[in-house]
Design a protein around this motif. Structure first.
Motif, PDB file in Angstrom:
ATOM      1  N   LEU A  72      -3.217   1.675   2.247  1.00  0.00           N
ATOM      2  CA  LEU A  72      -3.733   2.476   3.361  1.00  0.00           C
ATOM      3  C   LEU A  72      -3.129   3.865   3.415  1.00  0.00           C
ATOM      4  CD1 LEU A  72      -3.748  -0.159   6.244  1.00  0.00           C
ATOM      5  CD2 LEU A  72      -5.586   0.469   4.686  1.00  0.00           C
ATOM      6  N   HIS A  73      -1.940   4.014   2.855  1.00  0.00           N
ATOM      7  CA  HIS A  73      -1.224   5.290   2.932  1.00  0.00           C
ATOM      8  C   HIS A  73      -0.797   5.703   1.528  1.00  0.00           C
ATOM      9  CE1 HIS A  73      -0.830   5.029   7.380  1.00  0.00           C
ATOM     10  NE2 HIS A  73      -0.885   3.734   7.111  1.00  0.00           N
ATOM     11  N   PRO A  74      -1.724   6.233   0.719  1.00  0.00           N
ATOM     12  CA  PRO A  74      -1.405   6.526  -0.684  1.00  0.00           C
ATOM     13  C   PRO A  74      -1.052   7.986  -0.952  1.00  0.00           C
ATOM     14  CG  PRO A  74      -3.774   6.467  -0.393  1.00  0.00           C
ATOM     15  CD  PRO A  74      -3.170   6.319   0.954  1.00  0.00           C
ATOM     16  N   PRO A  75       0.107   8.459  -0.513  1.00  0.00           N
ATOM     17  CA  PRO A  75       0.551   9.783  -0.937  1.00  0.00           C
ATOM     18  C   PRO A  75       1.044   9.714  -2.383  1.00  0.00           C
ATOM     19  CG  PRO A  75       2.234   8.756   0.375  1.00  0.00           C
ATOM     20  CD  PRO A  75       1.062   7.821   0.383  1.00  0.00           C
ATOM     21  N   ILE A  76       1.692  10.770  -2.852  1.00  0.00           N
ATOM     22  CA  ILE A  76       2.126  10.813  -4.252  1.00  0.00           C
ATOM     23  C   ILE A  76       3.054   9.653  -4.571  1.00  0.00           C
ATOM     24  CG2 ILE A  76       3.361  12.150  -5.985  1.00  0.00           C
ATOM     25  CD1 ILE A  76       0.573  13.159  -5.264  1.00  0.00           C
ATOM     26  N   ALA A  77       3.919   9.269  -3.628  1.00  0.00           N
ATOM     27  CA  ALA A  77       4.805   8.134  -3.886  1.00  0.00           C
ATOM     28  C   ALA A  77       5.124   7.429  -2.588  1.00  0.00           C
ATOM     29  CB  ALA A  77       6.091   8.591  -4.562  1.00  0.00           C
TER      30      ALA A  77
ATOM     31  N   ARG B 280      -9.722   7.459  -0.857  1.00  0.00           N
ATOM     32  CA  ARG B 280     -10.004   6.739   0.376  1.00  0.00           C
ATOM     33  C   ARG B 280      -9.435   7.507   1.543  1.00  0.00           C
ATOM     34  NH1 ARG B 280      -8.571   2.114  -2.783  1.00  0.00           N
ATOM     35  NH2 ARG B 280      -6.430   2.391  -2.150  1.00  0.00           N
ATOM     36  N   GLU B 281     -10.170   7.473   2.629  1.00  0.00           N
ATOM     37  CA  GLU B 281      -9.665   8.080   3.854  1.00  0.00           C
ATOM     38  C   GLU B 281      -8.340   7.422   4.217  1.00  0.00           C
ATOM     39  OE1 GLU B 281     -10.761   8.276   8.604  1.00  0.00           O
ATOM     40  OE2 GLU B 281     -12.211   7.501   7.152  1.00  0.00           O
ATOM     41  N   LYS B 282      -7.352   8.227   4.520  1.00  0.00           N
ATOM     42  CA  LYS B 282      -6.027   7.691   4.822  1.00  0.00           C
ATOM     43  C   LYS B 282      -6.092   6.738   6.012  1.00  0.00           C
ATOM     44  CE  LYS B 282      -1.321   9.076   6.020  1.00  0.00           C
ATOM     45  NZ  LYS B 282      -0.423  10.206   6.311  1.00  0.00           N
TER      46      LYS B 282
ATOM     47  N   PRO C 124      10.534  -5.155  14.678  1.00  0.00           N
ATOM     48  CA  PRO C 124       9.551  -4.088  14.869  1.00  0.00           C
ATOM     49  C   PRO C 124       8.435  -4.192  13.846  1.00  0.00           C
ATOM     50  CG  PRO C 124      11.546  -3.225  13.864  1.00  0.00           C
ATOM     51  CD  PRO C 124      11.844  -4.650  14.268  1.00  0.00           C
ATOM     52  N   SER C 125       7.238  -3.815  14.240  1.00  0.00           N
ATOM     53  CA  SER C 125       6.093  -3.906  13.365  1.00  0.00           C
ATOM     54  C   SER C 125       6.279  -3.045  12.134  1.00  0.00           C
ATOM     55  CB  SER C 125       4.825  -3.455  14.095  1.00  0.00           C
ATOM     56  OG  SER C 125       3.751  -3.332  13.194  1.00  0.00           O
ATOM     57  N   ARG C 126       5.919  -3.618  10.980  1.00  0.00           N
ATOM     58  CA  ARG C 126       5.992  -2.856   9.743  1.00  0.00           C
ATOM     59  C   ARG C 126       4.759  -1.952   9.578  1.00  0.00           C
ATOM     60  NH1 ARG C 126       7.472  -7.234   5.343  1.00  0.00           N
ATOM     61  NH2 ARG C 126       6.058  -8.491   6.620  1.00  0.00           N
ATOM     62  N   PHE C 127       3.846  -1.970  10.579  1.00  0.00           N
ATOM     63  CA  PHE C 127       2.814  -0.940  10.595  1.00  0.00           C
ATOM     64  C   PHE C 127       3.451   0.437  10.709  1.00  0.00           C
ATOM     65  CE2 PHE C 127      -0.415  -4.163  11.976  1.00  0.00           C
ATOM     66  CZ  PHE C 127      -1.391  -3.813  11.064  1.00  0.00           C
ATOM     67  N   ASN C 128       4.671   0.488  11.259  1.00  0.00           N
ATOM     68  CA  ASN C 128       5.339   1.765  11.489  1.00  0.00           C
ATOM     69  C   ASN C 128       5.978   2.350  10.234  1.00  0.00           C
ATOM     70  OD1 ASN C 128       4.812   1.641  14.275  1.00  0.00           O
ATOM     71  ND2 ASN C 128       6.619   0.360  14.604  1.00  0.00           N
ATOM     72  N   MET C 129       6.048   1.574   9.165  1.00  0.00           N
ATOM     73  CA  MET C 129       6.825   1.999   7.986  1.00  0.00           C
ATOM     74  C   MET C 129       6.315   3.292   7.379  1.00  0.00           C
ATOM     75  SD  MET C 129       7.607  -1.462   5.843  1.00  0.00           S
ATOM     76  CE  MET C 129       8.395  -0.456   4.603  1.00  0.00           C
ATOM     77  N   PHE C 130       5.000   3.514   7.437  1.00  0.00           N
ATOM     78  CA  PHE C 130       4.423   4.619   6.700  1.00  0.00           C
ATOM     79  C   PHE C 130       3.827   5.668   7.627  1.00  0.00           C
ATOM     80  CE2 PHE C 130       4.054   0.800   4.043  1.00  0.00           C
ATOM     81  CZ  PHE C 130       4.919   1.171   3.058  1.00  0.00           C
ATOM     82  N   LYS C 131       4.300   5.685   8.878  1.00  0.00           N
ATOM     83  CA  LYS C 131       3.808   6.710   9.794  1.00  0.00           C
ATOM     84  C   LYS C 131       4.278   8.085   9.357  1.00  0.00           C
ATOM     85  CE  LYS C 131       3.141   4.047  14.032  1.00  0.00           C
ATOM     86  NZ  LYS C 131       3.545   3.892  15.441  1.00  0.00           N
TER      87      LYS C 131
END
Length: 411
Positions: free
Chosen positions: A103-108, A134-136, A403-410
């Motif tokens: 869902l969050h594919p930046p360079i790394a 893909r849309e982020k 805590p939710s791991r949804f927050n990992m890539f904010k």
């Protein structure tokens, strides 16, 4: 082996059958707690509430599960292991992280998991230039498939690293059922024979059940036909063994994470492991990790979804399950479903539920399987409103909440 041991265990309990009292009160009012049952009565997620319950039957529990609640999405995972807990535990530690990286594919992206760091670099940087990335943050059927594929690859890598000292790692696998609610759409991806069942109210205000996922079990004629069409030259691709259809006479599920010995020749087990030894070399994969995936736009009459391992469905129908949920309070509803299933398992052995509670783990497996149940309630007035809800990561049975791991890539 289970059959004759089950008969012995059943015989030990048979004198109690005259005292059996398998009615509603036996399910609800017993004061004896089950030491192998874990539950969370009711928690909030971004689109409503959820109830969570697990019971152990195996000596080492093979069911692993999780609920991840985020600001914009809710994730449910039910992982029913077989041959050991390693595959289901691995999925619990990795699949959601892989979905987040999709869902969050930046360079790394770097994320730590129990076994190793996940480091992801897009292989085709041109997608960022041409605008076809893909849309982020967009959930899709493709992102779910990619997360499953990455999890499978990761587990097979672990098997390759450890099979020298633990050969039976190649025979460990897991079913995998995932549900994600995002922007009013429910996505379900499945390997194996767990089920997602939605409860919807019809015109007469009666609750109806609809199974959302396809099961992959050789007991189903369509699965046997699929296997025979994929392996036309293998007359033993599905075999009836002791009254049960099994693939190669060994396993019932046709899709899974793991079970490496049925997927790649390098993981074949020698005759010192007769239960898993194949008489002929593996010419092509017998099992696959390609999930069946579906998407459903949630409608106002869709009230809740039950995600559960096959241990529940051995003891009740889809319709019976949704009626229990619909006709009882939300709080503790997953536990209520679980206790109803256990009461039915006890009744089949001519014993009381309270007596079943006294049976220790390991021996309990002769009466029922490990069972995991997650009930997700859908409150349509919350859909699309981004109402604040606790952002939690809940692991079933092992009782860890963080805590939710949804927050990992904010950002």
């Amino acid at each position: 082996m289970f059959s004759w041991l089950a008969r012995i265990a059943c015989t030990c309990w048979r004198p109690l059958r005259r005292y059996a009292r398998m009615n509603k009160d036996d399910v609800e009012d017993s004061s004896l707690e089950d030491p192998l049952l874990w539950c969370r009565s009711l928690d909030r997620h971004s689109y409503g509430e959820f109830s969570f319950a697990v019971v152990q039957a195996n000596e080492v529990i093979e069911d692993h599960s999780q609920v991840e609640t985020g600001r914009d999405a809710t994730f449910v995972g039910v992982y029913d292991g077989h041959g050991g807990p390693d595959a289901s535990r691995f999925i619990n530690d990795h699949l959601f992280l892989h979905l987040m990286s999709e869902l969050h594919p930046p360079i790394a992206i770097v994320a730590y998991s129990k076994y190793f760091w996940i480091f992801r670099i897009p292989t085709d940087l041109s997608v960022f230039v041409t605008g076809h990335a893909r849309e982020k943050g967009t959930i899709s059927e493709d992102t779910l498939r990619s997360a499953f594929s990455s999890t499978e690859d990761g587990f097979l890598t672990l098997v390759r690293r450890t099979c020298g000292i633990k050969p039976l790692m190649a025979a460990i696998g897991s079913c995998c059922l995932v549900g994600v609610i995002w922007r009013g759409t429910l996505y379900v991806a499945n390997l194996g024979d767990s089920r997602a069942v939605i409860g919807s109210v019809g015109r007469s205000n009666k609750i109806g059940a609809e199974q959302l996922n396809r099961e992959h079990n050789a007991s189903m004629e369509e699965v046997r036909q699929e296997l025979r069409s994929l392996h036309p030259n293998d007359s033993h691709i599905v075999v009836m063994k002791q009254g049960v259809w099994r693939i190669k006479g060994i396993i019932q599920v046709s899709r899974s994470i793991g079970d490496a010995y049925l997927k790649r020749p390098e993981f074949s087990l020698d005759p010192t492991f007769p239960r898993f030894h194949l008489p002929e070399p593996l010419g092509r994969p017998v099992l696959t990790a390609e999930p069946s995936v579906c998407a459903r736009v949630l409608q106002p009459n869709d009230k809740f979804v039950i995600f559960a391992s096959d241990g529940l469905w051995e003891h009740m129908t889809n319709q019976e399950a949704v009626e229990i949920v619909h006709n009882n309070p939300r709080a503790g509803i997953a536990k209520r479903l679980l206790k109803t299933a256990l009461s039915e398992a006890a009744r089949k052995r001519e014993m009381r539920h309270d007596d079943l509670k006294k049976v220790e783990k390991g021996v309990r497996r002769f009466f029922h399987d490990d069972i995991t149940i997650v009930v997700i309630f859908i409150d349509h007035d919350l859909l699309g409103k981004n109402q604040p809800a606790p952002e939690l990561s809940v692991r079933g049975f092992i009782d860890t909440v963080g805590p939710s791991r949804f927050n990992m890539f904010k950002d």
